[in-house]
Design a protein around this motif. Structure first.
Motif, PDB file in Angstrom:
ATOM      1  N   ILE A 145      -2.296  -5.385 -17.658  1.00  0.00           N
ATOM      2  CA  ILE A 145      -2.046  -5.898 -16.311  1.00  0.00           C
ATOM      3  C   ILE A 145      -2.301  -7.397 -16.359  1.00  0.00           C
ATOM      4  N   ASP A 196      -1.948 -11.341 -14.484  1.00  0.00           N
ATOM      5  CA  ASP A 196      -1.786 -12.167 -13.290  1.00  0.00           C
ATOM      6  C   ASP A 196      -1.513 -13.579 -13.777  1.00  0.00           C
ATOM      7  N   VAL A 223      -5.871  -8.988 -16.709  1.00  0.00           N
ATOM      8  CA  VAL A 223      -6.887  -8.575 -15.729  1.00  0.00           C
ATOM      9  C   VAL A 223      -7.190  -7.084 -15.796  1.00  0.00           C
ATOM     10  N   GLY A 224      -6.379  -6.307 -16.520  1.00  0.00           N
ATOM     11  CA  GLY A 224      -6.632  -4.875 -16.560  1.00  0.00           C
ATOM     12  C   GLY A 224      -5.773  -4.146 -17.571  1.00  0.00           C
ATOM     13  N   ILE A 236      -9.632  -2.285 -14.180  1.00  0.00           N
ATOM     14  CA  ILE A 236      -9.545  -3.713 -13.907  1.00  0.00           C
ATOM     15  C   ILE A 236     -10.809  -4.349 -14.480  1.00  0.00           C
ATOM     16  N   PHE A 290     -12.430  -9.313 -12.108  1.00  0.00           N
ATOM     17  CA  PHE A 290     -11.301  -9.292 -11.174  1.00  0.00           C
ATOM     18  C   PHE A 290     -11.339  -8.108 -10.216  1.00  0.00           C
ATOM     19  N   ARG A 291     -12.400  -7.298 -10.277  1.00  0.00           N
ATOM     20  CA  ARG A 291     -12.495  -6.137  -9.383  1.00  0.00           C
ATOM     21  C   ARG A 291     -12.706  -6.594  -7.944  1.00  0.00           C
ATOM     22  N   TYR A 293      -6.304  -5.946  -7.054  1.00  0.00           N
ATOM     23  CA  TYR A 293      -5.436  -5.673  -8.202  1.00  0.00           C
ATOM     24  C   TYR A 293      -5.156  -4.181  -8.370  1.00  0.00           C
ATOM     25  N   LYS A 351      -2.629  -2.899  -5.821  1.00  0.00           N
ATOM     26  CA  LYS A 351      -1.296  -3.460  -6.069  1.00  0.00           C
ATOM     27  C   LYS A 351      -0.635  -2.814  -7.283  1.00  0.00           C
ATOM     28  N   VAL A 352      -1.380  -2.662  -8.359  1.00  0.00           N
ATOM     29  CA  VAL A 352      -0.826  -2.072  -9.581  1.00  0.00           C
ATOM     30  C   VAL A 352      -0.425  -0.622  -9.331  1.00  0.00           C
ATOM     31  N   HIS A 408       2.634  -0.432  -7.136  1.00  0.00           N
ATOM     32  CA  HIS A 408       3.803  -0.821  -7.919  1.00  0.00           C
ATOM     33  C   HIS A 408       4.265   0.344  -8.791  1.00  0.00           C
TER      34      HIS A 408
END
Length: 172
Positions: A48, A50, A55-56, A74, A78-79, A83, A86-87, A90
């Motif tokens: 993942i 950004d 970030v993950g 994650i 960034f937790r 994220y 959103k992931v 998606h």
């Protein structure tokens, strides 16, 4: 989300995050993971990103009737930044088949929060006995629950879902 192989510059980040995010009994030996990443067509290993920053991680299996999310994490830095939602949204919008994942029995606050997170994303908790087969020889089966998103029903689909995961993911 970007697919990766073991020759990716992000692969080391993915392995480090996996080790930091999951106890050893909840992921396969790293040599085996590398083989699955490069040579198993049903298995998809993703990083993942950004804006180019990892970030993950997000690994999943693509079965004919459903997708199975094996690992999703994650990085701690960034937790709580949105994220995860959103992931997952998606992924759910991109793939139209049902999605299944395992969660730990909610005995503590962390496990309860994790289940609530997935419920907010539209997953349903199947509160029925399910045992995660061991990844490593000599380890025990782990009591877990399955969570599902999409058109799967416990009464009619549990055995087929469990058997597919057991056969393909855990090779039992």
């Amino acid at each position: 989300m970007q697919p990766i192989r073991t020759d990716s510059p992000y692969y080391g980040f993915m392995e480090s995050l996996l080790i930091a995010s999951f106890p050893p009994e909840e992921y396969r030996e790293l040599d085996c993971l590398r083989t699955f990443t490069d040579h198993t067509s049903l298995f998809h290993n993703n990083i993942i990103l950004d804006e180019g920053t990892p970030v993950g991680l997000f690994t999943y299996w693509d079965f004919s009737d459903f997708y199975y999310i094996e690992h999703f994490a994650i990085h701690p830095d960034f937790r709580n930044g949105g994220y995860g939602s959103k992931v997952l949204q998606h992924f759910l919008s991109r793939f139209q088949r049902p999605v299944v994942l395992e969660v730990e029995i909610p005995v503590g606050e962390i496990e309860q929060r994790r289940i609530r997170f997935y419920e907010r994303q539209g997953f349903l908790l199947w509160q029925a006995p399910y045992l995660q087969p061991p990844y490593r020889s000599g380890d025990e089966y782990l009591p877990m629950y399955l969570m599902v998103h999409g058109e799967l029903q416990y009464d009619s689909d549990f055995e087929q879902v469990r058997d597919t995961i057991y056969r393909e993911v855990y090779q039992v």
